[in-house]
Enzyme design. Structure first.
Site, PDB file in Angstrom:
ATOM      1  N   SER A  71       0.822  -1.152   0.105  1.00 13.21           N
ATOM      2  CA  SER A  71      -0.022   0.031  -0.097  1.00 13.21           C
ATOM      3  C   SER A  71       0.849   1.418  -0.226  1.00 13.21           C
ATOM      4  CB  SER A  71      -1.088  -0.031   1.167  1.00 13.21           C
ATOM      5  OG  SER A  71      -1.999   0.897   1.097  1.00 13.21           O
ATOM      6  N   ASP A  77      -8.294  -4.459  -6.681  1.00  7.76           N
ATOM      7  CA  ASP A  77      -7.819  -3.784  -5.465  1.00  7.76           C
ATOM      8  C   ASP A  77      -8.725  -2.385  -5.335  1.00  7.76           C
ATOM      9  OD1 ASP A  77      -6.670  -2.622  -3.397  1.00  7.76           O
ATOM     10  OD2 ASP A  77      -4.716  -3.227  -4.062  1.00  7.76           O
ATOM     11  N   HIS A  89      -6.365  -6.223  -1.624  1.00  3.17           N
ATOM     12  CA  HIS A  89      -5.392  -5.247  -1.453  1.00  3.17           C
ATOM     13  C   HIS A  89      -3.869  -5.889  -0.687  1.00  3.17           C
ATOM     14  CE1 HIS A  89      -3.471  -1.496  -0.743  1.00  3.17           C
ATOM     15  NE2 HIS A  89      -3.674  -1.381   0.563  1.00  3.17           N
TER      16      HIS A  89
END
Length: 487
Positions: free
Chosen positions: A202, A424, A454
Protein backbone atom coordinates in the site's frame (compact mmCIF):
# COMPACT_ATOMS: atom_id res chain seq x y z
CA UNK A 1 12.63 44.86 -3.40
CA UNK A 2 16.23 43.80 -3.90
CA UNK A 3 16.31 42.23 -0.42
CA UNK A 4 13.09 40.31 -1.13
CA UNK A 5 14.47 39.02 -4.43
CA UNK A 6 17.71 37.95 -2.76
CA UNK A 7 15.80 36.10 -0.06
CA UNK A 8 13.70 34.37 -2.70
CA UNK A 9 16.75 33.29 -4.68
CA UNK A 10 18.46 32.01 -1.52
CA UNK A 11 15.37 30.05 -0.55
CA UNK A 12 15.01 28.59 -4.04
CA UNK A 13 18.69 27.65 -4.12
CA UNK A 14 18.41 25.84 -0.79
CA UNK A 15 15.32 23.98 -1.97
CA UNK A 16 16.99 22.87 -5.21
CA UNK A 17 20.10 21.82 -3.34
CA UNK A 18 18.05 19.60 -1.04
CA UNK A 19 16.05 18.15 -3.95
CA UNK A 20 18.81 17.53 -6.49
CA UNK A 21 22.05 16.97 -4.61
CA UNK A 22 23.08 13.61 -3.09
CA UNK A 23 20.68 12.94 -0.20
CA UNK A 24 21.82 13.95 3.25
CA UNK A 25 22.12 11.19 5.82
CA UNK A 26 22.90 11.04 9.49
CA UNK A 27 26.08 9.57 10.99
CA UNK A 28 25.90 5.76 11.34
CA UNK A 29 24.78 4.37 14.69
CA UNK A 30 24.99 0.91 16.20
CA UNK A 31 21.59 -0.38 17.39
CA UNK A 32 21.52 -1.80 20.90
CA UNK A 33 19.19 -4.77 20.54
CA UNK A 34 16.96 -5.88 23.41
CA UNK A 35 14.06 -8.31 23.64
CA UNK A 36 10.94 -6.43 22.55
CA UNK A 37 8.52 -7.84 25.10
CA UNK A 38 10.64 -9.77 27.60
CA UNK A 39 9.26 -13.06 26.31
CA UNK A 40 12.06 -15.36 25.08
CA UNK A 41 9.52 -17.28 23.01
CA UNK A 42 8.93 -14.21 20.85
CA UNK A 43 11.89 -13.97 18.46
CA UNK A 44 11.66 -10.21 18.02
CA UNK A 45 14.42 -7.84 19.12
CA UNK A 46 14.00 -4.07 19.27
CA UNK A 47 16.28 -1.05 19.18
CA UNK A 48 16.05 2.70 18.74
CA UNK A 49 18.07 4.88 16.38
CA UNK A 50 18.04 8.65 16.03
CA UNK A 51 17.44 10.67 12.87
CA UNK A 52 17.45 14.41 12.19
CA UNK A 53 14.07 16.05 12.49
CA UNK A 54 15.12 18.31 9.62
CA UNK A 55 17.72 16.83 7.27
CA UNK A 56 18.75 20.35 6.27
CA UNK A 57 20.02 20.73 9.85
CA UNK A 58 21.52 17.31 10.64
CA UNK A 59 23.02 18.60 13.87
CA UNK A 60 19.72 19.90 15.20
CA UNK A 61 16.72 18.25 16.82
CA UNK A 62 16.25 14.52 16.34
CA UNK A 63 13.45 11.96 16.24
CA UNK A 64 13.43 8.37 17.43
CA UNK A 65 13.32 5.53 14.91
CA UNK A 66 12.04 2.35 16.54
CA UNK A 67 13.21 -0.77 14.68
CA UNK A 68 12.79 -4.51 15.18
CA UNK A 69 14.47 -7.66 13.90
CA UNK A 70 14.00 -11.36 13.47
CA UNK A 71 17.29 -12.87 12.37
CA UNK A 72 17.58 -15.02 9.27
CA UNK A 73 16.55 -18.56 10.15
CA UNK A 74 19.60 -20.10 8.43
CA UNK A 75 22.75 -18.00 9.00
CA UNK A 76 24.63 -20.04 6.41
CA UNK A 77 22.16 -18.92 3.72
CA UNK A 78 21.75 -15.34 4.93
CA UNK A 79 21.71 -12.79 2.12
CA UNK A 80 21.00 -9.57 4.00
CA UNK A 81 18.11 -7.59 5.45
CA UNK A 82 14.53 -7.26 4.25
CA UNK A 83 12.80 -4.13 5.56
CA UNK A 84 9.03 -4.54 5.69
CA UNK A 85 6.36 -1.85 5.84
CA UNK A 86 2.56 -2.37 6.02
CA UNK A 87 1.47 0.99 4.58
CA UNK A 88 -0.62 3.87 5.85
CA UNK A 89 0.66 6.52 5.96
CA UNK A 90 0.52 6.14 9.71
CA UNK A 91 0.77 2.35 9.94
CA UNK A 92 3.03 0.82 12.57
CA UNK A 93 5.44 -1.82 11.28
CA UNK A 94 7.36 -2.64 14.43
CA UNK A 95 5.56 -5.96 14.94
CA UNK A 96 5.27 -6.75 11.23
CA UNK A 97 8.20 -9.23 11.19
CA UNK A 98 6.17 -11.48 13.50
CA UNK A 99 3.35 -11.67 10.97
CA UNK A 100 5.74 -12.02 8.04
CA UNK A 101 7.50 -14.89 9.83
CA UNK A 102 4.17 -16.74 9.90
CA UNK A 103 3.31 -16.24 6.22
CA UNK A 104 6.45 -15.80 4.08
CA UNK A 105 8.01 -18.99 2.67
CA UNK A 106 10.73 -20.70 4.67
CA UNK A 107 13.31 -20.16 1.93
CA UNK A 108 12.82 -16.40 2.25
CA UNK A 109 12.96 -16.51 6.05
CA UNK A 110 16.18 -18.50 5.85
CA UNK A 111 17.92 -15.79 3.83
CA UNK A 112 16.85 -12.47 5.31
CA UNK A 113 16.87 -10.70 8.63
CA UNK A 114 13.33 -9.31 8.81
CA UNK A 115 13.47 -5.65 9.84
CA UNK A 116 10.37 -3.88 11.02
CA UNK A 117 10.12 -0.21 11.89
CA UNK A 118 7.76 2.52 12.92
CA UNK A 119 8.22 5.38 10.44
CA UNK A 120 8.91 8.80 11.92
CA UNK A 121 6.07 10.05 14.14
CA UNK A 122 4.36 6.61 14.20
CA UNK A 123 4.00 4.39 17.27
CA UNK A 124 7.31 4.35 19.14
CA UNK A 125 9.10 6.68 16.73
CA UNK A 126 8.50 10.06 18.42
CA UNK A 127 4.71 9.75 17.99
CA UNK A 128 2.80 12.67 16.51
CA UNK A 129 -0.49 13.74 18.09
CA UNK A 130 -3.12 16.17 16.92
CA UNK A 131 -5.23 15.30 19.96
CA UNK A 132 -7.96 13.29 18.23
CA UNK A 133 -10.33 11.29 20.41
CA UNK A 134 -12.72 8.41 19.90
CA UNK A 135 -12.11 5.67 17.34
CA UNK A 136 -10.32 5.82 14.02
CA UNK A 137 -13.72 6.10 12.32
CA UNK A 138 -14.46 9.27 14.28
CA UNK A 139 -11.21 10.94 13.22
CA UNK A 140 -10.62 9.52 9.74
CA UNK A 141 -10.39 11.62 6.59
CA UNK A 142 -11.68 11.63 3.90
CA UNK A 143 -15.14 11.20 5.39
CA UNK A 144 -18.70 11.03 4.18
CA UNK A 145 -20.61 14.32 4.52
CA UNK A 146 -22.87 14.53 7.54
CA UNK A 147 -26.22 16.31 7.87
CA UNK A 148 -24.60 19.71 7.29
CA UNK A 149 -23.29 18.71 3.87
CA UNK A 150 -20.17 20.07 2.22
CA UNK A 151 -20.16 23.42 4.04
CA UNK A 152 -20.07 21.71 7.44
CA UNK A 153 -17.29 19.36 6.30
CA UNK A 154 -15.24 22.34 5.10
CA UNK A 155 -15.58 24.05 8.46
CA UNK A 156 -14.58 20.86 10.25
CA UNK A 157 -11.60 20.36 7.93
CA UNK A 158 -10.34 23.85 8.77
CA UNK A 159 -10.77 23.19 12.50
CA UNK A 160 -8.78 19.95 12.24
CA UNK A 161 -5.94 21.67 10.38
CA UNK A 162 -5.83 24.37 13.05
CA UNK A 163 -5.96 21.74 15.79
CA UNK A 164 -2.95 19.91 14.33
CA UNK A 165 -1.04 23.17 14.05
CA UNK A 166 -1.66 23.97 17.71
CA UNK A 167 -0.75 20.47 18.86
CA UNK A 168 2.26 19.70 16.66
CA UNK A 169 2.99 22.63 14.38
CA UNK A 170 6.76 22.37 14.95
CA UNK A 171 6.78 18.79 13.60
CA UNK A 172 4.31 18.91 10.73
CA UNK A 173 6.68 20.31 8.04
CA UNK A 174 9.00 17.31 8.47
CA UNK A 175 6.45 14.50 8.10
CA UNK A 176 7.12 13.91 4.39
CA UNK A 177 7.72 10.60 2.68
CA UNK A 178 11.07 11.94 1.50
CA UNK A 179 12.18 12.34 5.12
CA UNK A 180 10.82 8.90 5.98
CA UNK A 181 12.87 7.52 3.08
CA UNK A 182 15.97 9.27 4.41
CA UNK A 183 15.21 7.62 7.74
CA UNK A 184 15.34 4.25 5.99
CA UNK A 185 18.90 5.02 5.03
CA UNK A 186 19.71 5.81 8.65
CA UNK A 187 18.37 2.34 9.46
CA UNK A 188 20.42 0.78 6.63
CA UNK A 189 23.60 2.43 7.89
CA UNK A 190 22.84 1.46 11.46
CA UNK A 191 22.45 -2.16 10.41
CA UNK A 192 25.84 -2.01 8.71
CA UNK A 193 24.42 -3.00 5.33
CA UNK A 194 25.66 -1.67 2.00
CA UNK A 195 22.25 -2.36 0.47
CA UNK A 196 18.79 -3.27 1.70
CA UNK A 197 15.91 -5.25 0.27
CA UNK A 198 12.42 -3.91 0.85
CA UNK A 199 8.86 -5.24 0.91
CA UNK A 200 6.20 -2.53 1.06
CA UNK A 201 2.43 -2.79 0.90
CA UNK A 202 0.00 0.00 0.00
CA UNK A 203 1.58 3.33 1.05
CA UNK A 204 4.74 1.33 1.69
CA UNK A 205 5.07 1.01 -2.09
CA UNK A 206 5.42 4.76 -2.39
CA UNK A 207 7.86 4.91 0.51
CA UNK A 208 9.97 2.22 -1.15
CA UNK A 209 9.83 3.91 -4.54
CA UNK A 210 10.91 7.25 -3.05
CA UNK A 211 13.77 5.55 -1.24
CA UNK A 212 14.86 4.07 -4.55
CA UNK A 213 14.84 7.49 -6.17
CA UNK A 214 16.95 9.03 -3.41
CA UNK A 215 19.28 6.08 -2.82
CA UNK A 216 19.27 3.92 -5.97
CA UNK A 217 22.65 2.32 -5.28
CA UNK A 218 21.55 1.15 -1.84
CA UNK A 219 18.66 -1.04 -3.03
CA UNK A 220 19.08 -4.77 -3.50
CA UNK A 221 15.59 -6.17 -4.19
CA UNK A 222 12.29 -4.32 -3.89
CA UNK A 223 8.74 -5.70 -3.86
CA UNK A 224 5.92 -3.15 -4.15
CA UNK A 225 2.61 -4.87 -3.36
CA UNK A 226 -0.65 -3.01 -3.94
CA UNK A 227 1.02 0.01 -5.47
CA UNK A 228 0.18 3.67 -5.06
CA UNK A 229 0.02 5.69 -8.28
CA UNK A 230 2.88 8.20 -7.80
CA UNK A 231 1.25 10.55 -10.29
CA UNK A 232 -1.77 10.96 -8.00
CA UNK A 233 -0.16 11.80 -4.65
CA UNK A 234 -2.43 12.45 -2.79
CA UNK A 235 -5.83 13.95 -3.66
CA UNK A 236 -5.97 11.93 -6.86
CA UNK A 237 -5.33 8.72 -4.94
CA UNK A 238 -8.01 9.56 -2.39
CA UNK A 239 -10.48 10.48 -5.12
CA UNK A 240 -9.83 7.13 -6.77
CA UNK A 241 -11.46 5.44 -3.80
CA UNK A 242 -14.84 6.59 -5.16
CA UNK A 243 -15.00 4.49 -8.33
CA UNK A 244 -12.98 1.65 -6.78
CA UNK A 245 -15.29 1.33 -3.77
CA UNK A 246 -18.34 1.56 -6.05
CA UNK A 247 -17.11 -1.39 -8.09
CA UNK A 248 -16.24 -3.38 -4.97
CA UNK A 249 -19.65 -2.73 -3.41
CA UNK A 250 -21.43 -3.74 -6.60
CA UNK A 251 -19.38 -6.95 -6.63
CA UNK A 252 -20.44 -7.70 -3.06
CA UNK A 253 -24.09 -6.92 -3.77
CA UNK A 254 -24.02 -9.37 -6.67
CA UNK A 255 -22.47 -12.01 -4.40
CA UNK A 256 -24.96 -11.37 -1.60
CA UNK A 257 -27.90 -11.72 -4.01
CA UNK A 258 -26.75 -15.28 -4.61
CA UNK A 259 -26.71 -15.97 -0.86
CA UNK A 260 -30.36 -15.16 -0.10
CA UNK A 261 -30.99 -18.57 1.44
CA UNK A 262 -28.34 -17.78 4.06
CA UNK A 263 -28.67 -14.04 4.72
CA UNK A 264 -32.17 -13.13 3.45
CA UNK A 265 -31.15 -9.75 2.03
CA UNK A 266 -33.03 -10.48 -1.19
CA UNK A 267 -32.39 -12.61 -4.26
CA UNK A 268 -31.76 -9.72 -6.67
CA UNK A 269 -29.21 -6.93 -6.84
CA UNK A 270 -31.97 -4.35 -6.43
CA UNK A 271 -33.31 -6.08 -3.33
CA UNK A 272 -29.88 -6.28 -1.67
CA UNK A 273 -29.21 -2.61 -2.36
CA UNK A 274 -32.59 -1.69 -0.94
CA UNK A 275 -31.91 -3.76 2.18
CA UNK A 276 -28.54 -2.06 2.71
CA UNK A 277 -30.03 1.43 2.18
CA UNK A 278 -32.85 0.69 4.63
CA UNK A 279 -30.28 -0.41 7.21
CA UNK A 280 -28.32 2.84 6.73
CA UNK A 281 -31.42 4.89 7.43
CA UNK A 282 -32.29 2.81 10.48
CA UNK A 283 -28.78 3.23 11.91
CA UNK A 284 -28.96 6.98 11.44
CA UNK A 285 -32.07 6.97 13.62
CA UNK A 286 -30.78 4.42 16.13
CA UNK A 287 -27.01 3.72 15.96
CA UNK A 288 -25.59 0.46 17.27
CA UNK A 289 -22.75 0.77 19.74
CA UNK A 290 -19.80 -1.61 19.86
CA UNK A 291 -17.42 -0.56 22.61
CA UNK A 292 -16.31 2.98 21.75
CA UNK A 293 -17.54 2.60 18.17
CA UNK A 294 -20.94 4.00 17.27
CA UNK A 295 -22.22 2.57 14.01
CA UNK A 296 -24.54 4.93 12.14
CA UNK A 297 -25.24 4.89 8.42
CA UNK A 298 -22.03 6.63 7.43
CA UNK A 299 -19.89 4.46 9.70
CA UNK A 300 -21.50 1.37 8.17
CA UNK A 301 -20.28 2.49 4.75
CA UNK A 302 -16.80 3.31 6.06
CA UNK A 303 -16.49 -0.10 7.75
CA UNK A 304 -17.93 -1.81 4.68
CA UNK A 305 -15.32 -0.19 2.45
CA UNK A 306 -12.55 -1.69 4.58
CA UNK A 307 -14.10 -5.16 4.57
CA UNK A 308 -14.34 -4.94 0.77
CA UNK A 309 -10.54 -4.79 0.51
CA UNK A 310 -10.63 -8.62 0.38
CA UNK A 311 -13.18 -10.68 -1.56
CA UNK A 312 -12.56 -13.56 0.85
CA UNK A 313 -14.20 -11.35 3.49
CA UNK A 314 -17.55 -10.98 1.71
CA UNK A 315 -19.21 -13.17 4.39
CA UNK A 316 -17.87 -10.80 7.07
CA UNK A 317 -19.72 -7.88 5.49
CA UNK A 318 -22.84 -10.02 5.19
CA UNK A 319 -22.53 -10.90 8.87
CA UNK A 320 -22.12 -7.22 9.76
CA UNK A 321 -25.24 -6.23 7.81
CA UNK A 322 -27.24 -9.09 9.32
CA UNK A 323 -26.11 -8.32 12.87
CA UNK A 324 -26.79 -4.60 12.59
CA UNK A 325 -30.29 -5.31 11.34
CA UNK A 326 -30.79 -7.20 14.62
CA UNK A 327 -29.35 -4.32 16.63
CA UNK A 328 -26.26 -6.03 18.04
CA UNK A 329 -22.95 -7.52 16.91
CA UNK A 330 -22.70 -11.21 17.72
CA UNK A 331 -20.93 -12.75 14.70
CA UNK A 332 -17.40 -13.70 15.88
CA UNK A 333 -15.89 -12.87 12.47
CA UNK A 334 -17.46 -9.41 12.53
CA UNK A 335 -16.33 -8.72 16.07
CA UNK A 336 -12.85 -9.98 15.24
CA UNK A 337 -12.61 -7.71 12.22
CA UNK A 338 -13.70 -4.62 14.15
CA UNK A 339 -11.43 -5.44 17.08
CA UNK A 340 -8.46 -5.81 14.73
CA UNK A 341 -9.14 -2.49 12.98
CA UNK A 342 -9.61 -0.58 16.22
CA UNK A 343 -6.47 -2.11 17.76
CA UNK A 344 -4.31 -1.66 14.65
CA UNK A 345 -5.25 1.94 13.90
CA UNK A 346 -5.21 4.14 17.03
CA UNK A 347 -7.29 7.15 16.14
CA UNK A 348 -4.98 9.91 17.31
CA UNK A 349 -1.58 8.72 16.12
CA UNK A 350 -2.71 7.02 12.92
CA UNK A 351 -4.91 9.83 11.63
CA UNK A 352 -2.45 12.51 12.76
CA UNK A 353 0.35 10.93 10.72
CA UNK A 354 -1.94 10.07 7.82
CA UNK A 355 -2.87 13.74 7.48
CA UNK A 356 0.61 15.07 8.18
CA UNK A 357 2.21 12.94 5.46
CA UNK A 358 -0.49 13.52 2.85
CA UNK A 359 -0.56 17.26 3.49
CA UNK A 360 3.24 17.54 3.47
CA UNK A 361 4.01 15.38 0.43
CA UNK A 362 1.96 17.50 -1.97
CA UNK A 363 0.85 21.10 -2.34
CA UNK A 364 -2.93 20.82 -2.13
CA UNK A 365 -5.39 23.10 -3.87
CA UNK A 366 -6.59 25.69 -1.35
CA UNK A 367 -9.81 26.53 -3.22
CA UNK A 368 -12.82 24.90 -1.50
CA UNK A 369 -14.91 25.36 -4.65
CA UNK A 370 -12.85 22.71 -6.44
CA UNK A 371 -13.65 20.10 -3.81
CA UNK A 372 -17.31 21.12 -3.70
CA UNK A 373 -17.69 20.51 -7.42
CA UNK A 374 -15.73 17.25 -7.45
CA UNK A 375 -17.59 15.92 -4.41
CA UNK A 376 -20.98 16.73 -5.93
CA UNK A 377 -20.06 15.12 -9.24
CA UNK A 378 -18.62 11.97 -7.68
CA UNK A 379 -21.54 11.65 -5.25
CA UNK A 380 -23.75 11.07 -8.28
CA UNK A 381 -21.30 8.90 -10.19
CA UNK A 382 -20.24 6.79 -7.24
CA UNK A 383 -22.89 7.09 -4.52
CA UNK A 384 -21.33 4.51 -2.19
CA UNK A 385 -18.20 6.58 -1.30
CA UNK A 386 -17.64 9.15 -4.05
CA UNK A 387 -18.67 12.21 -2.05
CA UNK A 388 -16.15 11.36 0.66
CA UNK A 389 -13.29 10.38 -1.63
CA UNK A 390 -13.47 13.58 -3.65
CA UNK A 391 -14.42 15.84 -0.76
CA UNK A 392 -12.52 18.50 1.09
CA UNK A 393 -10.20 17.65 3.96
CA UNK A 394 -7.73 19.29 6.33
CA UNK A 395 -5.00 19.42 3.64
CA UNK A 396 -6.94 22.21 1.92
CA UNK A 397 -6.30 24.33 5.04
CA UNK A 398 -2.95 22.88 6.14
CA UNK A 399 -0.80 25.48 7.90
CA UNK A 400 2.44 24.67 6.05
CA UNK A 401 3.32 24.44 2.40
CA UNK A 402 5.64 21.53 1.50
CA UNK A 403 9.34 22.18 2.00
CA UNK A 404 10.12 20.04 -1.05
CA UNK A 405 8.31 19.21 -4.28
CA UNK A 406 6.38 15.97 -4.63
CA UNK A 407 8.79 13.21 -5.62
CA UNK A 408 8.66 12.25 -9.28
CA UNK A 409 9.27 8.56 -9.84
CA UNK A 410 11.58 8.04 -12.80
CA UNK A 411 13.18 4.97 -14.39
CA UNK A 412 15.09 3.24 -11.60
CA UNK A 413 18.64 1.90 -11.59
CA UNK A 414 17.64 -0.90 -9.22
CA UNK A 415 15.22 -3.75 -9.84
CA UNK A 416 11.62 -3.74 -8.56
CA UNK A 417 8.75 -6.19 -8.69
CA UNK A 418 5.34 -4.47 -8.64
CA UNK A 419 2.34 -6.60 -7.63
CA UNK A 420 -1.32 -5.74 -8.11
CA UNK A 421 -4.83 -7.22 -8.25
CA UNK A 422 -7.22 -5.95 -10.89
CA UNK A 423 -9.99 -5.54 -8.31
CA UNK A 424 -7.96 -3.80 -5.59
CA UNK A 425 -10.29 -1.18 -4.09
CA UNK A 426 -7.75 0.48 -1.79
CA UNK A 427 -4.97 1.14 -4.30
CA UNK A 428 -6.68 0.62 -7.66
CA UNK A 429 -4.87 -1.53 -10.19
CA UNK A 430 -4.16 1.48 -12.40
CA UNK A 431 -1.68 2.54 -9.70
CA UNK A 432 0.33 -0.66 -10.14
CA UNK A 433 0.39 -0.11 -13.91
CA UNK A 434 1.52 3.48 -13.40
CA UNK A 435 4.22 2.53 -10.90
CA UNK A 436 5.55 -0.15 -13.24
CA UNK A 437 5.65 2.27 -16.17
CA UNK A 438 7.42 4.99 -14.19
CA UNK A 439 10.08 2.63 -12.84
CA UNK A 440 10.97 1.58 -16.37
CA UNK A 441 12.64 -1.54 -17.65
CA UNK A 442 14.25 -2.38 -14.33
CA UNK A 443 10.75 -3.21 -13.08
CA UNK A 444 8.19 -5.91 -13.81
CA UNK A 445 4.49 -6.14 -12.99
CA UNK A 446 2.80 -9.24 -11.59
CA UNK A 447 -0.98 -8.99 -12.06
CA UNK A 448 -3.66 -11.13 -10.45
CA UNK A 449 -6.85 -10.94 -12.53
CA UNK A 450 -10.45 -11.04 -11.31
CA UNK A 451 -9.47 -10.69 -7.65
CA UNK A 452 -10.52 -8.01 -5.19
CA UNK A 453 -7.62 -7.93 -2.77
CA UNK A 454 -5.32 -5.28 -1.35
CA UNK A 455 -1.84 -6.77 -0.94
CA UNK A 456 -1.27 -10.22 -2.37
CA UNK A 457 2.05 -11.82 -1.51
CA UNK A 458 1.76 -14.63 1.06
CA UNK A 459 -1.72 -13.35 1.95
CA UNK A 460 -4.22 -14.22 -0.77
CA UNK A 461 -3.08 -17.75 -1.46
CA UNK A 462 -2.39 -17.49 -5.18
CA UNK A 463 0.45 -19.84 -6.11
CA UNK A 464 1.35 -17.95 -9.28
CA UNK A 465 1.79 -14.60 -7.51
CA UNK A 466 3.56 -16.14 -4.54
CA UNK A 467 5.90 -18.08 -6.78
CA UNK A 468 6.95 -15.05 -8.83
CA UNK A 469 7.68 -12.93 -5.74
CA UNK A 470 9.51 -15.72 -3.95
CA UNK A 471 11.73 -16.46 -6.95
CA UNK A 472 12.64 -12.79 -7.18
CA UNK A 473 13.48 -12.49 -3.47
CA UNK A 474 15.57 -15.65 -3.59
CA UNK A 475 17.38 -15.27 -6.89
CA UNK A 476 17.16 -11.58 -7.71
CA UNK A 477 16.23 -12.07 -11.36
CA UNK A 478 13.11 -10.33 -12.64
CA UNK A 479 10.72 -12.21 -14.93
CA UNK A 480 11.57 -11.79 -18.59
CA UNK A 481 8.34 -9.84 -19.03
CA UNK A 482 5.31 -8.76 -17.03
CA UNK A 483 3.36 -11.71 -15.62
CA UNK A 484 -0.40 -12.26 -15.52
CA UNK A 485 -1.76 -14.72 -12.95
CA UNK A 486 -5.30 -16.08 -12.81
CA UNK A 487 -7.41 -16.20 -9.67
Amino acid sequence: MRTSRAAFVASLTALLALSLSPPLTAAPQSPQWTDCDGNPATPLDCATLRAPLDYRSPGGKTVDLAISRIKAADPAKRRGVLLVNPGGPGGSGLDMPLGVAQTFPKDVLDRYDLIGFDPRFVGRSSPLSCGFTGTVFDALWPRLPGPGGFAAEAREARKVAEQCQRAAGDLLPFASTRNAARDLDVIRAGLGEARISFYGGSYGTYLGAVYGQLFPDRVDRMVLDGAIDPAKVWHGMNRGWGPAAETAFADWVDWAAGQDATYHFGATVAAVRAHYAKLERALDERPVRYGQLQLDGNTLREVSRLVLYNDHSDPVLAGLVADLADGQLSDPAVRGFLDAVLATFPADNFVSVFLAVQCTDADWDRNPARYAVESAVDAKRYPFFGAAAAGIGPCAYWPHRPLEPTTRIRAARHSSLVVGATGDSATPYSGAVSMRRMLGEQARLVTLTDARMHGLYARYGNACVDGEVTRYLLGGALPAKDVTCRK
